[in-house]
Every structure is written in structure tokens, then in C-alpha cells.
Scaffold this motif. Structure first.
Motif, PDB file in Angstrom:
ATOM      1  N   UNK A 202       9.837  14.105  -3.490  1.00  0.00           N
ATOM      2  CA  UNK A 202       9.501  13.503  -4.368  1.00  0.00           C
ATOM      3  C   UNK A 202       8.119  12.382  -3.845  1.00  0.00           C
ATOM      4  N   UNK A 203       8.443  11.859  -2.645  1.00  0.00           N
ATOM      5  CA  UNK A 203       7.013  11.086  -2.431  1.00  0.00           C
ATOM      6  C   UNK A 203       5.862  11.734  -1.720  1.00  0.00           C
ATOM      7  N   UNK A 204       6.364  12.789  -1.443  1.00  0.00           N
ATOM      8  CA  UNK A 204       4.954  13.699  -1.371  1.00  0.00           C
ATOM      9  C   UNK A 204       4.405  14.112  -2.521  1.00  0.00           C
ATOM     10  N   UNK A 205       5.574  14.541  -3.448  1.00  0.00           N
ATOM     11  CA  UNK A 205       4.332  15.044  -4.671  1.00  0.00           C
ATOM     12  C   UNK A 205       2.849  13.683  -5.242  1.00  0.00           C
ATOM     13  N   UNK A 206       4.411  12.310  -5.225  1.00  0.00           N
ATOM     14  CA  UNK A 206       3.567  11.418  -5.671  1.00  0.00           C
ATOM     15  C   UNK A 206       2.681  10.586  -5.018  1.00  0.00           C
ATOM     16  N   UNK A 207       2.050  10.575  -3.612  1.00  0.00           N
ATOM     17  CA  UNK A 207       0.896  10.111  -3.305  1.00  0.00           C
ATOM     18  C   UNK A 207      -0.149  11.806  -3.046  1.00  0.00           C
ATOM     19  N   UNK A 208       0.240  12.961  -3.518  1.00  0.00           N
ATOM     20  CA  UNK A 208      -0.438  13.852  -3.488  1.00  0.00           C
ATOM     21  C   UNK A 208      -1.221  14.017  -5.030  1.00  0.00           C
ATOM     22  N   UNK A 209      -0.827  13.370  -5.706  1.00  0.00           N
ATOM     23  CA  UNK A 209      -0.985  13.366  -7.253  1.00  0.00           C
ATOM     24  C   UNK A 209      -1.915  11.899  -7.078  1.00  0.00           C
ATOM     25  N   UNK A 210      -2.065  11.213  -5.925  1.00  0.00           N
ATOM     26  CA  UNK A 210      -2.772   9.733  -6.296  1.00  0.00           C
ATOM     27  C   UNK A 210      -4.156  10.177  -5.380  1.00  0.00           C
ATOM     28  N   UNK A 211      -3.788  11.071  -4.744  1.00  0.00           N
ATOM     29  CA  UNK A 211      -5.255  11.820  -3.870  1.00  0.00           C
ATOM     30  C   UNK A 211      -5.605  12.779  -4.629  1.00  0.00           C
ATOM     31  N   UNK A 212      -5.179  13.448  -5.238  1.00  0.00           N
ATOM     32  CA  UNK A 212      -6.249  14.291  -6.186  1.00  0.00           C
ATOM     33  C   UNK A 212      -6.497  14.106  -7.317  1.00  0.00           C
ATOM     34  N   UNK A 213      -5.882  13.482  -7.974  1.00  0.00           N
ATOM     35  CA  UNK A 213      -5.955  12.622  -9.252  1.00  0.00           C
ATOM     36  C   UNK A 213      -6.460  11.274  -9.508  1.00  0.00           C
TER      37      UNK A 213
END
Length: 116
Positions: free
Chosen positions: A33-44
Motif C-alpha cells: 500500500x505504501x509503494x502504491x501511495x508513493x508511486x502515485x505521489x511521484x506520477x500524479x
């Protein structure tokens, strides 16, 4: 030649790692879940836009702080008693640090950077 960097990070206690501002902070304990949250924060730009709206003069915030990488990838896994995180991105470490700090505060360390 590629600008992609591999950032290797470590979070000691993901279950309790939180940013200072609750409306921007990660609220979970699972590495995926953290990986998904950080990935979203870097992509969006959404996390940046929320932070920017909270500033005294949002129009004065440098737009370059909101840069994103649509191809950024993040993976995380529990190792021993901590969480290892690998970020692959074109973004500078200052931007990754900014997003990590919003999500989990200073509860992490950078262990290695590799380019290419």
C-alpha cells in the motif's frame, strides 16, 4: 544514456511512520500500500496540489516542485524489522524526499542511489 535513478530507501517502522500534516500523510502499514501511495505521489500532481493549496500564497509556489514522472515505479517489502523501498524514477532526490516527507515524515533513510 538514461537519467533514471534507483533510490534504495529504508523505513524502520512503517506502521507508525506518518507525515506531519494528516491530510497529506500516508495512513497504513502494508508495504504494498505504501509503494502504491508513493508511486502515485511521484506520477500524479494531486499530492503536490493539495500541499500547494495549503500554503499561505499558493500562487507563489514554484511549479517545478510539482514535477512528476509518469514512469516512476516503487516497490516495497518487509525485511527483518524494517521496510525496504526501491524507487526508479527520472525525478531528482529532492522531489522524492519532498513526497516521502509529506507521506511519512522523516521516518526513513536513503541507503543507496544508482543511475542507469
Amino acid at each position: 544514456m538514461t537519467n533514471r535513478a534507483h533510490y534504495y530507501l529504508q523505513i524502520k517502522d512503517l506502521a507508525h511512520a506518518r507525515g506531519a500534516e494528516p491530510t497529506l500523510s500516508y495512513d497504513g502499514a502494508d508495504p504494498n500500500d505504501f509503494a502504491a501511495a508513493l508511486q502515485e505521489a511521484l506520477r500524479s500532481p494531486l499530492l503536490f496540489q493539495r500541499w500547494r493549496a495549503m500554503q499561505p500564497d499558493p500562487d507563489a509556489v514554484d511549479e517545478r516542485l510539482g514535477v512528476t514522472d509518469q514512469l516512476a515505479t516503487v516497490s516495497a517489502k518487509v525485511v527483518d524489522l524494517h521496510t525496504d523501498v526501491e524507487v526508479i524514477t527520472d525525478l531528482q532526490m529532492s522531489i522524492v524526499r519532498q513526497r516521502m516527507t509529506w507521506l511519512i515524515g522523516t521516518n526513513w533513510q536513503l541507503h543507496d542511489v544508482r543511475h542507469g
